[in-house]
Design an enzyme around this catalytic site. Structure first.
Site, PDB file in Angstrom:
ATOM      1  N   HIS A  15       0.843  -1.190   0.000  1.00 40.07           N
ATOM      2  CA  HIS A  15       0.000   0.000   0.000  1.00 40.07           C
ATOM      3  C   HIS A  15       0.882   1.245   0.000  1.00 40.07           C
ATOM      4  O   HIS A  15       2.109   1.139  -0.095  1.00 40.07           O
ATOM      5  CB  HIS A  15      -0.989  -0.023   1.173  1.00 40.07           C
ATOM      6  CG  HIS A  15      -0.343  -0.218   2.502  1.00 40.07           C
ATOM      7  ND1 HIS A  15      -0.031   0.827   3.335  1.00 40.07           N
ATOM      8  CD2 HIS A  15       0.072  -1.346   3.140  1.00 40.07           C
ATOM      9  CE1 HIS A  15       0.532   0.351   4.431  1.00 40.07           C
ATOM     10  NE2 HIS A  15       0.611  -0.966   4.343  1.00 40.07           N
ATOM     11  N   ALA A  16       0.298   2.411   0.118  1.00 40.18           N
ATOM     12  CA  ALA A  16       1.002   3.681  -0.094  1.00 40.18           C
ATOM     13  C   ALA A  16       2.254   3.876   0.764  1.00 40.18           C
ATOM     14  O   ALA A  16       3.301   4.252   0.245  1.00 40.18           O
ATOM     15  CB  ALA A  16       0.043   4.846   0.123  1.00 40.18           C
TER      16      ALA A  16
END
Length: 85
Positions: A15-16
């Site tokens: 994820h980010a």
């Protein structure tokens, strides 16, 4: 060229936050670092390309490193993946 496989163990996949850290880590090396999974490829220095791959927990990724400092880069990237993903 050096490469290694790694199965993502992070509950949320890539994820980010870890993707951003991965990009920062990859930019330290002169070598071209590529992530491959599920028929998709992305340069490890391109955040949006990594995010668009949608890598989930349990996905096996292949990291390829090619260039002048590939030995060091591959070793550090493998360490990064084990510690963060």
């Amino acid at each position: 060229m050096k490469s290694f496989n790694y199965v993502i163990t992070d509950e949320q996949g890539v994820h980010a936050r870890p993707a951003g850290i991965l990009v920062k880590e990859a930019k330290k090396y002169a070598s071209k670092i590529t992530i491959s999974a599920g028929g998709k490829n992305a340069e490890a220095t391109k955040l949006m390309a990594i995010m668009s791959m949608g890598i989930k927990k349990g996905t096996e990724v292949t990291i390829s490193v090619e260039g002048d400092d590939e030995e060091a880069a591959a070793a550090e990237m493998e360490k990064f993946f084990k510690e963060n993903l």
